[in-house]
Design a protein around this motif. Structure first.
Motif, PDB file in Angstrom:
ATOM      1  N   GLY A   1     -52.027 -14.229  13.367  1.00  0.00           N
ATOM      2  CA  GLY A   1     -51.544 -15.604  13.599  1.00  0.00           C
ATOM      3  C   GLY A   1     -50.302 -15.590  14.471  1.00  0.00           C
ATOM      4  O   GLY A   1     -49.453 -16.468  14.378  1.00  0.00           O
ATOM      5  N   ALA A   2     -50.228 -14.570  15.348  1.00  0.00           N
ATOM      6  CA  ALA A   2     -49.015 -14.354  16.151  1.00  0.00           C
ATOM      7  C   ALA A   2     -48.750 -15.483  17.138  1.00  0.00           C
ATOM      8  O   ALA A   2     -47.628 -15.630  17.614  1.00  0.00           O
ATOM      9  CB  ALA A   2     -49.129 -13.027  16.898  1.00  0.00           C
TER      10      ALA A   2
ATOM     11  N   GLY B   1     -49.130 -18.698  16.469  1.00  0.00           N
ATOM     12  CA  GLY B   1     -48.812 -19.940  15.761  1.00  0.00           C
ATOM     13  C   GLY B   1     -47.310 -20.149  15.638  1.00  0.00           C
ATOM     14  O   GLY B   1     -46.509 -19.327  16.091  1.00  0.00           O
ATOM     15  N   ALA B   2     -46.932 -21.250  14.989  1.00  0.00           N
ATOM     16  CA  ALA B   2     -45.506 -21.591  14.849  1.00  0.00           C
ATOM     17  C   ALA B   2     -44.760 -20.498  14.078  1.00  0.00           C
ATOM     18  O   ALA B   2     -43.702 -20.032  14.496  1.00  0.00           O
ATOM     19  CB  ALA B   2     -45.364 -22.945  14.147  1.00  0.00           C
ATOM     20  N   VAL B   3     -45.313 -20.053  12.957  1.00  0.00           N
ATOM     21  CA  VAL B   3     -44.645 -19.030  12.142  1.00  0.00           C
ATOM     22  C   VAL B   3     -44.761 -17.651  12.803  1.00  0.00           C
ATOM     23  O   VAL B   3     -43.778 -16.901  12.891  1.00  0.00           O
ATOM     24  CB  VAL B   3     -45.236 -18.993  10.714  1.00  0.00           C
TER      25      VAL B   3
ATOM     26  N   SER C   1     -56.878 -15.965  16.851  1.00  0.00           N
ATOM     27  CA  SER C   1     -58.302 -16.289  16.984  1.00  0.00           C
ATOM     28  C   SER C   1     -58.787 -15.888  18.378  1.00  0.00           C
ATOM     29  O   SER C   1     -57.988 -15.507  19.234  1.00  0.00           O
ATOM     30  CB  SER C   1     -58.519 -17.791  16.758  1.00  0.00           C
TER      31      SER C   1
ATOM     32  N   ASN D   1     -59.574 -17.735  20.713  1.00  0.00           N
ATOM     33  CA  ASN D   1     -59.006 -18.611  21.761  1.00  0.00           C
ATOM     34  C   ASN D   1     -57.781 -17.999  22.439  1.00  0.00           C
ATOM     35  O   ASN D   1     -57.461 -18.348  23.568  1.00  0.00           O
ATOM     36  CB  ASN D   1     -58.559 -19.966  21.152  1.00  0.00           C
ATOM     37  N   SER D   2     -57.079 -17.136  21.722  1.00  0.00           N
ATOM     38  CA  SER D   2     -55.817 -16.612  22.263  1.00  0.00           C
ATOM     39  C   SER D   2     -55.964 -15.194  22.806  1.00  0.00           C
ATOM     40  O   SER D   2     -54.958 -14.593  23.232  1.00  0.00           O
ATOM     41  CB  SER D   2     -54.739 -16.589  21.176  1.00  0.00           C
TER      42      SER D   2
ATOM     43  N   LEU E   1     -58.634 -11.250  16.033  1.00  0.00           N
ATOM     44  CA  LEU E   1     -58.692 -10.573  14.731  1.00  0.00           C
ATOM     45  C   LEU E   1     -60.102 -10.095  14.402  1.00  0.00           C
ATOM     46  O   LEU E   1     -60.301  -8.979  13.920  1.00  0.00           O
ATOM     47  CB  LEU E   1     -58.179 -11.548  13.657  1.00  0.00           C
ATOM     48  N   HIS E   2     -61.087 -10.953  14.681  1.00  0.00           N
ATOM     49  CA  HIS E   2     -62.437 -10.636  14.236  1.00  0.00           C
ATOM     50  C   HIS E   2     -63.073  -9.489  15.009  1.00  0.00           C
ATOM     51  O   HIS E   2     -64.131  -9.006  14.634  1.00  0.00           O
ATOM     52  CB  HIS E   2     -63.321 -11.886  14.294  1.00  0.00           C
TER      53      HIS E   2
ATOM     54  N   ALA F   1     -51.884 -17.051   9.246  1.00  0.00           N
ATOM     55  CA  ALA F   1     -53.010 -17.763   9.862  1.00  0.00           C
ATOM     56  C   ALA F   1     -53.748 -18.641   8.853  1.00  0.00           C
ATOM     57  O   ALA F   1     -54.912 -18.979   9.068  1.00  0.00           O
ATOM     58  CB  ALA F   1     -53.960 -16.767  10.515  1.00  0.00           C
TER      59      ALA F   1
ATOM     60  N   SER G   1     -54.728 -19.900   4.600  1.00  0.00           N
ATOM     61  CA  SER G   1     -55.266 -19.285   3.378  1.00  0.00           C
ATOM     62  C   SER G   1     -56.635 -18.638   3.561  1.00  0.00           C
ATOM     63  O   SER G   1     -56.902 -17.576   2.994  1.00  0.00           O
ATOM     64  CB  SER G   1     -55.382 -20.345   2.281  1.00  0.00           C
TER      65      SER G   1
ATOM     66  N   VAL H   1     -58.005 -17.198   6.163  1.00  0.00           N
ATOM     67  CA  VAL H   1     -57.867 -15.893   6.826  1.00  0.00           C
ATOM     68  C   VAL H   1     -57.230 -14.890   5.856  1.00  0.00           C
ATOM     69  O   VAL H   1     -57.657 -13.736   5.762  1.00  0.00           O
ATOM     70  CB  VAL H   1     -57.038 -16.024   8.129  1.00  0.00           C
TER      71      VAL H   1
ATOM     72  N   SER I   1     -49.397 -17.525   3.374  1.00  0.00           N
ATOM     73  CA  SER I   1     -50.223 -18.659   2.951  1.00  0.00           C
ATOM     74  C   SER I   1     -50.110 -18.876   1.441  1.00  0.00           C
ATOM     75  O   SER I   1     -49.438 -18.149   0.713  1.00  0.00           O
ATOM     76  CB  SER I   1     -51.685 -18.405   3.318  1.00  0.00           C
TER      77      SER I   1
ATOM     78  N   GLY J   1     -43.759 -28.053   9.923  1.00  0.00           N
ATOM     79  CA  GLY J   1     -44.342 -27.530   8.688  1.00  0.00           C
ATOM     80  C   GLY J   1     -45.855 -27.563   8.732  1.00  0.00           C
ATOM     81  O   GLY J   1     -46.528 -26.848   7.987  1.00  0.00           O
TER      82      GLY J   1
ATOM     83  N   GLY K   1     -47.427 -26.687  11.423  1.00  0.00           N
ATOM     84  CA  GLY K   1     -47.796 -25.750  12.479  1.00  0.00           C
ATOM     85  C   GLY K   1     -47.638 -26.324  13.877  1.00  0.00           C
ATOM     86  O   GLY K   1     -47.105 -27.415  14.081  1.00  0.00           O
TER      87      GLY K   1
HETATM   88  N1  LIG Z   1     -45.105 -23.978   9.577  1.00  0.00           N
HETATM   89  C1  LIG Z   1     -44.319 -23.735   8.507  1.00  0.00           C
HETATM   90  O1  LIG Z   1     -43.187 -24.250   8.401  1.00  0.00           O
HETATM   91  C2  LIG Z   1     -44.804 -22.828   7.414  1.00  0.00           C
HETATM   92  C3  LIG Z   1     -43.928 -22.511   6.381  1.00  0.00           C
HETATM   93  C4  LIG Z   1     -44.346 -21.679   5.346  1.00  0.00           C
HETATM   94  C5  LIG Z   1     -45.617 -21.164   5.369  1.00  0.00           C
HETATM   95  N2  LIG Z   1     -46.469 -21.492   6.387  1.00  0.00           N
HETATM   96  C6  LIG Z   1     -47.802 -20.895   6.373  1.00  0.00           C
HETATM   97  O2  LIG Z   1     -47.885 -19.972   7.450  1.00  0.00           O
HETATM   98  C7  LIG Z   1     -49.231 -19.920   7.938  1.00  0.00           C
HETATM   99  C8  LIG Z   1     -49.223 -20.211   9.444  1.00  0.00           C
HETATM  100  O3  LIG Z   1     -48.728 -21.511   9.650  1.00  0.00           O
HETATM  101  P1  LIG Z   1     -48.332 -22.058  11.103  1.00  0.00           P
HETATM  102  O4  LIG Z   1     -47.519 -23.250  10.822  1.00  0.00           O
HETATM  103  O5  LIG Z   1     -47.773 -20.969  11.938  1.00  0.00           O
HETATM  104  O6  LIG Z   1     -49.765 -22.497  11.688  1.00  0.00           O
HETATM  105  P2  LIG Z   1     -50.229 -22.656  13.214  1.00  0.00           P
HETATM  106  O7  LIG Z   1     -49.079 -22.989  14.091  1.00  0.00           O
HETATM  107  O8  LIG Z   1     -51.373 -23.586  13.163  1.00  0.00           O
HETATM  108  O9  LIG Z   1     -50.761 -21.212  13.623  1.00  0.00           O
HETATM  109  C9  LIG Z   1     -51.950 -20.667  13.092  1.00  0.00           C
HETATM  110  C10 LIG Z   1     -52.166 -19.271  13.650  1.00  0.00           C
HETATM  111  O10 LIG Z   1     -53.315 -18.723  13.014  1.00  0.00           O
HETATM  112  C11 LIG Z   1     -54.245 -18.286  14.002  1.00  0.00           C
HETATM  113  N3  LIG Z   1     -55.587 -18.450  13.491  1.00  0.00           N
HETATM  114  C12 LIG Z   1     -56.185 -19.578  13.086  1.00  0.00           C
HETATM  115  N4  LIG Z   1     -57.465 -19.313  12.667  1.00  0.00           N
HETATM  116  C13 LIG Z   1     -57.639 -17.992  12.832  1.00  0.00           C
HETATM  117  C14 LIG Z   1     -58.719 -17.112  12.596  1.00  0.00           C
HETATM  118  N5  LIG Z   1     -59.881 -17.544  12.086  1.00  0.00           N
HETATM  119  N6  LIG Z   1     -58.561 -15.803  12.878  1.00  0.00           N
HETATM  120  C15 LIG Z   1     -57.410 -15.353  13.385  1.00  0.00           C
HETATM  121  N7  LIG Z   1     -56.329 -16.129  13.639  1.00  0.00           N
HETATM  122  C16 LIG Z   1     -56.452 -17.440  13.362  1.00  0.00           C
HETATM  123  C17 LIG Z   1     -53.963 -19.174  15.202  1.00  0.00           C
HETATM  124  O11 LIG Z   1     -54.470 -18.532  16.354  1.00  0.00           O
HETATM  125  P3  LIG Z   1     -54.836 -19.341  17.714  1.00  0.00           P
HETATM  126  O12 LIG Z   1     -53.529 -19.639  18.383  1.00  0.00           O
HETATM  127  O13 LIG Z   1     -55.654 -18.365  18.483  1.00  0.00           O
HETATM  128  O14 LIG Z   1     -55.574 -20.566  17.303  1.00  0.00           O
HETATM  129  C18 LIG Z   1     -52.444 -19.222  15.152  1.00  0.00           C
HETATM  130  O15 LIG Z   1     -51.893 -18.034  15.684  1.00  0.00           O
HETATM  131  C19 LIG Z   1     -50.009 -20.936   7.100  1.00  0.00           C
HETATM  132  O16 LIG Z   1     -50.608 -20.263   6.027  1.00  0.00           O
HETATM  133  C20 LIG Z   1     -48.928 -21.866   6.593  1.00  0.00           C
HETATM  134  O17 LIG Z   1     -49.295 -22.520   5.392  1.00  0.00           O
HETATM  135  C21 LIG Z   1     -46.087 -22.299   7.408  1.00  0.00           C
END
Ligand SMILES: NC(=O)c1ccc[n+]([C@@H]2O[C@H](COP(=O)([O-])OP(=O)(O)OC[C@H]3O[C@@H](n4cnc5c(N)ncnc54)[C@H](OP(=O)(O)O)[C@@H]3O)[C@@H](O)[C@H]2O)c1
Length: 342
Positions: free
Chosen positions: A10-11, A13-15, A38, A40-41, A58-59, A73, A75, A77, A96, A162, A164
């Motif tokens: 999930g590198a 993504g926001a986190v 995923s 896509n990236s 990842l896959h 990425a 729950s 994943v 997650s 929060g 993403g």
């Molecule tokens: N945002 C927050 O403040 C926060 C705080 C605490 C905990 N969290 C938790 O941290 C996790 C990530 O949150 P986020 O906010 O960073 O979400 P996000 O911005 O939506 O990023 C999701 C990441 O997961 C990847 N991903 C999605 N589906 C995937 C798959 N099937 N296989 C591999 N990679 C996949 C995405 O890749 P692509 O770019 O290729 O789509 C992206 O890198 C979640 O579990 C969330 O609940 C978030």
């Protein structure tokens, strides 16, 4: 110690992006960094310590060998890939909700319950708590361990980030559309448009009318603070702030408390920045927090109608304190405790 092999799922993504940045700046020696996301990236380039890393899908990876796997990425994943990385001897640090309440999985905030990671957990997985939980437990720890608690009532004011990357984009695009008088994009990932709005729902609402976020705040806080009966209730609200969660916390203690004593307890707590009267208006605001590694506390006051009641205003960077930084501190704690890197 030997340099570590580290994977971030999930590198992009926001986190995950925040974690990559913090890892680059920290002292952990890295042998190989794998950035996974995923399909896509695939192929995206990320600079890390003067090298270029390519994001891999990842896959499609065959070899899961790594010292630490940070999962960021979601729950689904985590449920699929967490046990697979752990089976290859990785320490999995999961962001997650997938494993947080599993009794065999430690739920760790290093400033609050470092002893939870004194040895390698049996499943090989450590859980990073929810963002609103981490800042809450870091702020209230010195108070609830000093004084017996009767009840706690929390209202959160949670930022778009929060939800993403998509949450941030949706707030920006929706705000622009409203200002320009053009049609707004669909609200998702929010239940209704967040632009110029507040939404009293974070996560699914269950049949009892309680949201998942509200359940998590109570259950996770009880586990981290080792206070299984902590009487905590909350309303979790999404607000049109891009980044930084705020919380209005009301704690009723068994006995009357003093404002000065509360100030002293908070001022002594490592990683808590207290805004006393006259300092930056006496309170933090999410847009202007200068130290994103800290939890910021202001408006500390005793309820004029109840000397046992104390109010706090708590602000933190949800992507750092509430996610990426806590995950990195868990990794550092695991290294210090020789859970990994031996
Ligand atoms: N945002 C927050 O403040 C926060 C705080 C605490 C905990 N969290 C938790 O941290 C996790 C990530 O949150 P986020 O906010 O960073 O979400 P996000 O911005 O939506 O990023 C999701 C990441 O997961 C990847 N991903 C999605 N589906 C995937 C798959 N099937 N296989 C591999 N990679 C996949 C995405 O890749 P692509 O770019 O290729 O789509 C992206 O890198 C979640 O579990 C969330 O609940 C978030």
């Amino acid at each position: 110690m030997r340099p570590l092999n580290i994977s971030i799922v999930g590198a992009t993504g926001a986190v995950g992006a925040e974690l990559t940045k913090l890892l680059e700046e920290c002292a952990i020696p890295v042998n190989r960094l794998r950035l996974l996301a995923s399909r896509n990236s695939a192929g995206r380039q990320v600079r890390f310590r003067d090298e270029t890393c390519f994001v891999e899908p990842l896959h499609e990876i065959g070899d899961l060998e790594t010292d630490i796997a940070f999962l960021c990425a979601g729950s689904a994943v985590s449920l699929e890939w967490g046990p697979r990385f752990a089976a290859q001897s990785a320490l999995v640090i999961d962001n997650s909700n997938a494993f947080r309440m599993n009794p065999d999985v430690p739920l760790v905030v290093p400033q609050v319950n470092p002893n939870a990671l004194s040895h390698r957990p049996r499943p090989g997985i450590v859980a990073n708590p929810n963002c609103s939980t981490i800042q809450f437990v870091r702020a209230v720890r010195p108070l609830v361990t000093a004084w017996d608690v009767r009840q706690i009532i929390v209202t959160t004011y949670q930022a778009a980030s929060g939800a993403g990357r998509m949450g941030i984009d949706k707030l920006r695009n929706g705000t622009k559309a409203v200002l320009e008088g053009s049609s707004e994009p669909p609200a998702a990932p929010f239940p209704v448009s967040l632009a110029f709005n507040v939404i009293p729902q974070v996560g699914e609402i269950d049949p009892e009318g309680v949201t998942l976020e509200e359940r998590k705040l109570a259950q996770e806080s009880r586990k981290i603070l080792a206070m299984p009966d902590l009487p905590l209730t909350s309303t979790c609200v999404r607000v049109s702030v891009e980044n930084g969660h705020s919380e209005a916390v009301y704690i009723e203690f068994e006995k009357p408390v003093g404002r000065e004593q509360a100030h002293e307890l908070l001022a002594q707590e490592a990683g808590v920045r207290l805004y006393a009267d006259g300092i930056r208006k006496g309170y933090p605001t999410p847009r202007f927090i200068a130290h994103p590694e800290d939890v910021h506390v202001g408006r500390v006051r005793v309820n004029p109608g109840n000397p046992r009641g104390l109010w706090l205003w708590v602000v933190a960077d949800n992507l750092q304190v509430g996610a990426a930084l806590n995950a990195l501190l868990i990794a550092q704690l695991a290294i210090v405790n020789r859970v990994i890197g031996k």
